[in-house]
Design a protein around this motif. Structure first.
Motif, mmCIF file in Angstrom:
data_model
loop_
_atom_site.group_PDB
_atom_site.id
_atom_site.type_symbol
_atom_site.label_atom_id
_atom_site.label_comp_id
_atom_site.label_asym_id
_atom_site.label_seq_id
_atom_site.Cartn_x
_atom_site.Cartn_y
_atom_site.Cartn_z
ATOM 1 N N SER A 255 -12.211 3.588 0.620
ATOM 2 C CA SER A 255 -10.857 3.157 1.633
ATOM 3 C C SER A 255 -11.083 2.504 2.542
ATOM 4 N N SER A 290 -8.945 -2.106 7.021
ATOM 5 C CA SER A 290 -7.661 -1.887 6.731
ATOM 6 C C SER A 290 -8.493 0.153 6.605
ATOM 7 N N ALA A 293 -4.211 4.018 4.315
ATOM 8 C CA ALA A 293 -2.395 3.941 4.434
ATOM 9 C C ALA A 293 -2.679 2.484 5.819
ATOM 10 N N HIS A 294 -3.580 2.955 6.522
ATOM 11 C CA HIS A 294 -3.506 1.897 8.365
ATOM 12 C C HIS A 294 -4.202 1.157 7.541
ATOM 13 N N LEU A 344 1.477 -0.039 8.256
ATOM 14 C CA LEU A 344 1.107 1.415 7.271
ATOM 15 C C LEU A 344 2.099 1.551 6.430
ATOM 16 N N ASN A 345 1.121 2.662 4.787
ATOM 17 C CA ASN A 345 1.952 1.839 3.578
ATOM 18 C C ASN A 345 1.936 3.756 3.483
ATOM 19 N N MET A 346 3.159 4.172 3.202
ATOM 20 C CA MET A 346 3.606 5.873 3.202
ATOM 21 C C MET A 346 3.639 6.319 1.536
ATOM 22 N N SER A 348 0.692 6.578 0.644
ATOM 23 C CA SER A 348 -1.084 7.725 0.411
ATOM 24 C C SER A 348 0.076 9.448 1.352
ATOM 25 N N TYR A 349 1.025 9.518 2.171
ATOM 26 C CA TYR A 349 1.461 10.648 2.643
ATOM 27 C C TYR A 349 2.634 11.136 1.743
ATOM 28 N N SER A 355 7.007 1.683 3.605
ATOM 29 C CA SER A 355 5.990 0.260 4.494
ATOM 30 C C SER A 355 6.643 0.524 5.884
#
Length: 427
Positions: A255, A290, A293-294, A344-346, A348-349, A355
């Motif tokens: 990751s 990277s 998600a960040h 930030l890609n949400m 993963s949350y 995003s």
């Protein structure tokens, strides 16, 4: 230059038929109709720019001005048809498009964001439309296309940042005969702007437009993680331009990864110098880390020479540089700029499709008539794409920029855009 372009294509075709021989795209052709696709893209764009110091005043019908405030809202539709290729040694096909806009809001006192053309009375057009097409031929994995087309070369790129894209007219050859290597060469003789429906309207009425642009380029995938590219253009009576790109990704863990992206241009005026005396070298280097998600990015960009970097007559998208952002390109004479960015890609949350992005760019050392100029810009962006259901792929996007400068006549700007876009595969 033209001999070099054709010899590169010939070399690729020759190599593709010897030790690199393998099944080609034309071998797998199913037919003109069988491989056809028809897509539509509906876009709604609201855009306002508030020039804080009253710069860029727009005339109102009947006289007077609206001080520096520009606001437009419109809807566009782009239908794009791409046929397959006929079977045989040489495949034949066609591409065609139809596109148009409808103005939803924005009068003569507020227009000026590049969404609509202007009528003779100073008011914006209510509707605009355009159709076009190109014929294409394929031999093995080499395609020749002639006619109206959208182009994405770093030295000739049609812009799609408003309601409708620019459209180029000319010939483009793309060859992928050797695995990992893509060669291209082309000649374009006209370019229509995003609001100009005429064949050659890139510089507006009464202004010199594109005379002819010859381009060539090569991209090679050295490894799974390293790709490089070069390109060059010769725009008659404007300038010659060269470009280089190197992009390397270093995997760290499942990751985590580091990415380095270098882009550089050299531009020199020629002939009648219709863009003025252009002499510029500009480059940017971005490093992105990277972590799940960040993503954290820093970038540096530097311009040198006797002028700023120039583009536009060769397409409004011809600036493949890290610090070309929402409002400013940070490409002034002698300018040095730094960028810090966070993505930030949400997914993963637990919120796939959502995003966020925030960045800050600061430039200084700008050569002006009044000494050193400075500029800085803060951008914020959020986007959500529907992941399933009848409206799958429908997206909503908010873009905001706050730009401040001590040069450029003090054109401090707040720029806000709201974009809804729906792509649809019809065939």
């Amino acid at each position: 230059m033209r001999v070099m372009k054709w010899s590169m294509i010939a070399l690729a075709v020759s190599a593709g038929t010897t030790q690199f021989a393998m099944a080609s795209s034309q071998d797998d052709a199913k037919g003109f109709v069988e491989d056809s696709t028809l897509t539509s893209k509906t876009r709604m764009l609201y855009m306002n720019r508030d020039f804080r110091n009253g710069a860029g005043n727009i005339a109102k019908p009947g006289g007077g001005f609206k001080s520096g405030y520009r606001e437009d809202w419109g809807l566009s539709e782009l239908l794009n048809y791409q046929s397959g290729f006929t079977q045989g040694t040489i495949g034949v096909g066609v591409d065609a498009f139809a596109m148009g806009t409808v103005r939803l809001d924005g009068g003569a006192g507020r227009q000026g964001n590049g969404l609509f053309a202007t009528k003779s009375d100073g008011s914006p057009e209510d509707t605009q439309s355009k159709i076009g097409g190109a014929v294409k031929f394929r031999l093995s994995d080499t395609v020749l296309k002639y006619g109206n087309q959208f182009v994405a070369s770093p030295v000739f790129s049609t812009d799609d940042s408003r309601l409708l894209p620019e459209v180029a007219t000319g010939t483009l050859i793309t060859s992928k005969e050797i695995k990992g290597l893509e060669l291209s060469a082309g000649r374009f003789t006209a370019l229509s702007s995003q609001t100009g429906m005429a064949r050659d309207s890139i510089n507006g009425p009464g202004q010199p437009g594109l005379t002819a642009a010859n381009i060539a380029g090569a991209t090679y995938q050295f490894t799974d993680n390293f790709v490089g590219g070069v390109a060059a253009s010769d725009v008659d009576d404007y300038f010659k331009k060269q470009y280089i790109n190197l992009n390397y990704t270093l995997p760290i863990a499942d990751s985590q990864a580091l990415n380095f992206d270098f882009n550089g241009y050299r531009t020199s005026s020629q002939g009648q110098e219709l863009a003025g005396d252009v002499d510029n070298k500009i480059w940017s280097l971005a490093a992105a880390y990277s972590l799940g998600a960040h993503k954290f990015t820093i970038a540096h960009q530097r311009s040198t020479g006797d002028s700023a970097y120039y583009y536009g007559v060769d397409g409004g998208g011809t600036i493949f540089l890290a610090n070309s952002v929402q409002y400013s390109d940070f490409n002034a004479k002698d300018e040095q700029s730094w960028q810090g960015r966070y993505d930030l890609n949400m997914a993963s949350y637990g919120v796939p499709g959502l995003s966020f992005m925030a960045r800050y760019v600061r430039g200084d050392n700008i050569s002006t008539n009044n000494g050193e100029g400075k500029e800085h810009e803060f951008d914020f962006e959020t986007k959500y794409v529907l992941q399933e259901g009848p409206a799958k792929d429908l997206s909503f996007r908010l873009r905001s920029a706050i730009y401040r400068t001590t040069s450029n006549n003090g054109n401090d700007v707040n720029d806000v855009r709201v974009i809804a876009e729906y792509p649809l595969n019809i065939l």
